[in-house]
Design a protein around this motif. Sequence first.
Motif, PDB file in Angstrom:
ATOM      1  N   MET A   1      12.234  -1.200  -5.554  1.00 14.25           N
ATOM      2  CA  MET A   1      10.948  -0.555  -5.348  1.00 14.25           C
ATOM      3  C   MET A   1      11.112   0.964  -5.217  1.00 14.25           C
ATOM      4  O   MET A   1      10.274   1.731  -5.708  1.00 14.25           O
ATOM      5  N   ALA A   2      12.189   1.413  -4.580  1.00 15.08           N
ATOM      6  CA  ALA A   2      12.426   2.858  -4.444  1.00 15.08           C
ATOM      7  C   ALA A   2      12.666   3.488  -5.810  1.00 15.08           C
ATOM      8  O   ALA A   2      12.188   4.599  -6.094  1.00 15.08           O
ATOM      9  N   ALA A   3      13.398   2.770  -6.675  1.00 16.33           N
ATOM     10  CA  ALA A   3      13.646   3.287  -8.018  1.00 16.33           C
ATOM     11  C   ALA A   3      12.349   3.382  -8.811  1.00 16.33           C
ATOM     12  O   ALA A   3      12.121   4.339  -9.553  1.00 16.33           O
ATOM     13  N   ARG A   4      11.464   2.403  -8.656  1.00 11.02           N
ATOM     14  CA  ARG A   4      10.180   2.432  -9.363  1.00 11.02           C
ATOM     15  C   ARG A   4       9.323   3.602  -8.883  1.00 11.02           C
ATOM     16  O   ARG A   4       8.661   4.268  -9.680  1.00 11.02           O
ATOM     17  N   ARG A   5       9.343   3.848  -7.576  1.00  5.70           N
ATOM     18  CA  ARG A   5       8.505   4.920  -7.039  1.00  5.70           C
ATOM     19  C   ARG A   5       8.977   6.290  -7.519  1.00  5.70           C
ATOM     20  O   ARG A   5       8.171   7.199  -7.718  1.00  5.70           O
TER      21      ARG A   5
ATOM     22  N   ALA B   1       1.938   6.798  -4.164  1.00  2.24           N
ATOM     23  CA  ALA B   1       0.880   5.865  -3.806  1.00  2.24           C
ATOM     24  C   ALA B   1       0.445   5.077  -5.015  1.00  2.24           C
ATOM     25  O   ALA B   1       0.377   5.598  -6.124  1.00  2.24           O
ATOM     26  N   PRO B   2       0.103   3.795  -4.843  1.00  3.21           N
ATOM     27  CA  PRO B   2      -0.428   3.029  -5.948  1.00  3.21           C
ATOM     28  C   PRO B   2      -1.730   3.632  -6.443  1.00  3.21           C
ATOM     29  O   PRO B   2      -2.446   4.303  -5.691  1.00  3.21           O
ATOM     30  N   ALA B   3      -2.029   3.370  -7.691  1.00  8.48           N
ATOM     31  CA  ALA B   3      -3.261   3.915  -8.275  1.00  8.48           C
ATOM     32  C   ALA B   3      -4.456   3.463  -7.470  1.00  8.48           C
ATOM     33  O   ALA B   3      -4.582   2.321  -7.104  1.00  8.48           O
ATOM     34  N   GLY B   4      -5.375   4.374  -7.215  1.00  6.10           N
ATOM     35  CA  GLY B   4      -6.580   4.044  -6.467  1.00  6.10           C
ATOM     36  C   GLY B   4      -6.431   4.281  -4.981  1.00  6.10           C
ATOM     37  O   GLY B   4      -7.402   4.196  -4.256  1.00  6.10           O
ATOM     38  N   ARG B   5      -5.248   4.599  -4.488  1.00  6.22           N
ATOM     39  CA  ARG B   5      -5.051   4.841  -3.060  1.00  6.22           C
ATOM     40  C   ARG B   5      -5.213   6.318  -2.764  1.00  6.22           C
ATOM     41  O   ARG B   5      -4.627   7.168  -3.412  1.00  6.22           O
ATOM     42  N   GLU B   6      -5.999   6.610  -1.747  1.00  7.35           N
ATOM     43  CA  GLU B   6      -6.189   8.005  -1.361  1.00  7.35           C
ATOM     44  C   GLU B   6      -4.981   8.476  -0.555  1.00  7.35           C
ATOM     45  O   GLU B   6      -4.467   7.747   0.274  1.00  7.35           O
TER      46      GLU B   6
ATOM     47  N   LYS C   1       0.823  -1.214   0.000  1.00  9.92           N
ATOM     48  CA  LYS C   1       0.000   0.000   0.000  1.00  9.92           C
ATOM     49  C   LYS C   1       0.854   1.258   0.000  1.00  9.92           C
ATOM     50  O   LYS C   1       0.446   2.297  -0.518  1.00  9.92           O
ATOM     51  N   ASP C   2       2.049   1.155   0.561  1.00  6.83           N
ATOM     52  CA  ASP C   2       2.956   2.296   0.625  1.00  6.83           C
ATOM     53  C   ASP C   2       4.025   2.247  -0.456  1.00  6.83           C
ATOM     54  O   ASP C   2       4.999   2.997  -0.409  1.00  6.83           O
ATOM     55  N   GLY C   3       3.871   1.329  -1.421  1.00 10.11           N
ATOM     56  CA  GLY C   3       4.831   1.251  -2.509  1.00 10.11           C
ATOM     57  C   GLY C   3       6.140   0.598  -2.148  1.00 10.11           C
ATOM     58  O   GLY C   3       7.121   0.735  -2.879  1.00 10.11           O
ATOM     59  N   LEU C   4       6.198  -0.143  -1.032  1.00 13.51           N
ATOM     60  CA  LEU C   4       7.440  -0.761  -0.590  1.00 13.51           C
ATOM     61  C   LEU C   4       7.536  -2.235  -0.966  1.00 13.51           C
ATOM     62  O   LEU C   4       8.601  -2.841  -0.820  1.00 13.51           O
ATOM     63  N   PHE C   5       6.428  -2.825  -1.421  1.00 13.50           N
ATOM     64  CA  PHE C   5       6.407  -4.188  -1.952  1.00 13.50           C
ATOM     65  C   PHE C   5       5.740  -4.131  -3.322  1.00 13.50           C
ATOM     66  O   PHE C   5       5.009  -3.195  -3.621  1.00 13.50           O
TER      67      PHE C   5
ATOM     68  N   PRO D   1       3.240   2.953  -9.604  1.00  9.81           N
ATOM     69  CA  PRO D   1       2.918   1.567  -9.921  1.00  9.81           C
ATOM     70  C   PRO D   1       1.424   1.401 -10.116  1.00  9.81           C
ATOM     71  O   PRO D   1       0.625   2.098  -9.492  1.00  9.81           O
ATOM     72  N   GLU D   2       1.066   0.516 -11.008  1.00  6.47           N
ATOM     73  CA  GLU D   2      -0.341   0.241 -11.251  1.00  6.47           C
ATOM     74  C   GLU D   2      -0.814  -0.795 -10.245  1.00  6.47           C
ATOM     75  O   GLU D   2      -0.267  -1.884 -10.157  1.00  6.47           O
ATOM     76  N   ALA D   3      -1.830  -0.449  -9.482  1.00  8.37           N
ATOM     77  CA  ALA D   3      -2.322  -1.353  -8.441  1.00  8.37           C
ATOM     78  C   ALA D   3      -3.499  -2.155  -8.978  1.00  8.37           C
ATOM     79  O   ALA D   3      -4.493  -1.592  -9.409  1.00  8.37           O
TER      80      ALA D   3
END
Length: 472
Positions: free
Chosen positions: A432-436, A465-470, A307-311, A441-443
């Motif tokens: 994951m940090a490089a991707r963020r 934040a992943p797509a769809g996350r407030e 949810k936090d983009g770490l996985f 990322p598409e959730a």
Amino acid sequence: MHNEAKQPFRMSLLTATCLVMGNIIGGGIFLLPASVAPFGTISLVALGVLTIGAIALALVFGRLAERHPHTGGPYVYAREAFGDFAGFLSAWSYWTMTWVSNAALAVAVVGYVHVLVPGHASPGTDLVVALVALWLPALANLAGTRYVGAVQLVSTVLKFVPLLFIAVIGLFFFDPHNLGSFHEGSGSALGGMSAAAAILLYSYVGVESAAMSAGEVRDPERNVGRATVLGTLGAAVVYLLGTLAVFGTVAHDKLVASTAPFSDAVNAMFGGHWGGTLVAGAAVVSIIGALNGWTLMSAQSPYAAAKDGLFPAPFLIKRRGVPTFGVLAAGVLASALTVINYFIGTGGVFNILVLITTFSATVPYLLAAGAQVYFLLTGRRDKVRPARFARDLVLALTAFGFTFWLVAGAGYAAIYQGVLFLFAGILVYAWMAARRTGRLPEAPETEQPQVAGRSPEPGRLPAAAPAGRETS
């Protein structure tokens, strides 16, 4: 999109308590009295000391859940207190521990099935039994939290009742002459207690189970803490009374050499040889229940981190309150490890990874206890009465000391292998940090996750934040 608060089922206090108790009491209890008997009855003192530490840790998780009642438990607390990297290390370590432990539990259940269904067994048959033991709980998880809760409730009752029966009735057959001496072997009594504690240290792994699934618990601010403490106390009663009853009903010289101490206790109390079948049945139920709960745990930690983009984003896929991709990933990894165990041998990769879990289990605990100390010492005193502040700080320091003792008891090999695997996770964090920093990322999740994040620190960019996350 549906919010997690609109889920058709959330675990009650009773179900959450059974989740904690069921995850703590796995298959190890059935050999526990024989494992510590060589040290004498001083091992009962060691178990009592460890119980105090486990209850302190349970109370700390309860306090933390009041402040952060979100799925992910130790990961959420570590990230809130110390940032993304500490949160990732907590999630990575916990995730590793869960699926490797599941493989070990699946292998352990095979021996008890042999007692229930005697006959010639082959490695192929044993492998099938182990894989069935892994995937039946996984199917319950994939069906949703309602079925996870139902399986956990039934399995906990079915294993708790016979174990408690043996523990309580055994006290009526208690014979002090069976106890042996207070301290066995050479060396000091303190050394004997420490040696016994090294075996007992991981008896209470699982106290965090309700906190890990806080997002799926009804009224988590109130019920997570209660379930954590009640579940830990229930397990403690079984551990303490059960071990004491076996010590008092089975002669010490026989107990030291026993491979089924609870079976020997039943046979000593009632005569005959049916105790082995009874205890084997309880052990199978106990392990299946533990696998059911730990399968859910194996999905919750990476879900919270995702949810936090770490996985990776696929860990966000969730159906009926359960992160389905996490369940499948843990099942596949545990199955692969089980296959390795049967076809490569127990002296290979399997033993190394089991050593890793003994260290990995302690990393989230240390970070969570440290987070509680941090919260108490940095600007949160105004929300806590002075008496409660002092009490909570003592509990947090006790929990930290208990967990530090867990690390010391793991042994040099476990720490060495565990640290290497922990550092290997840095590559995943870097990816994951490089991707963020590159793109969002598409959730693929279908349920709106509950935000468990924290406000960005001054001068620090918030995690994408992943797509769809407030985001706040």
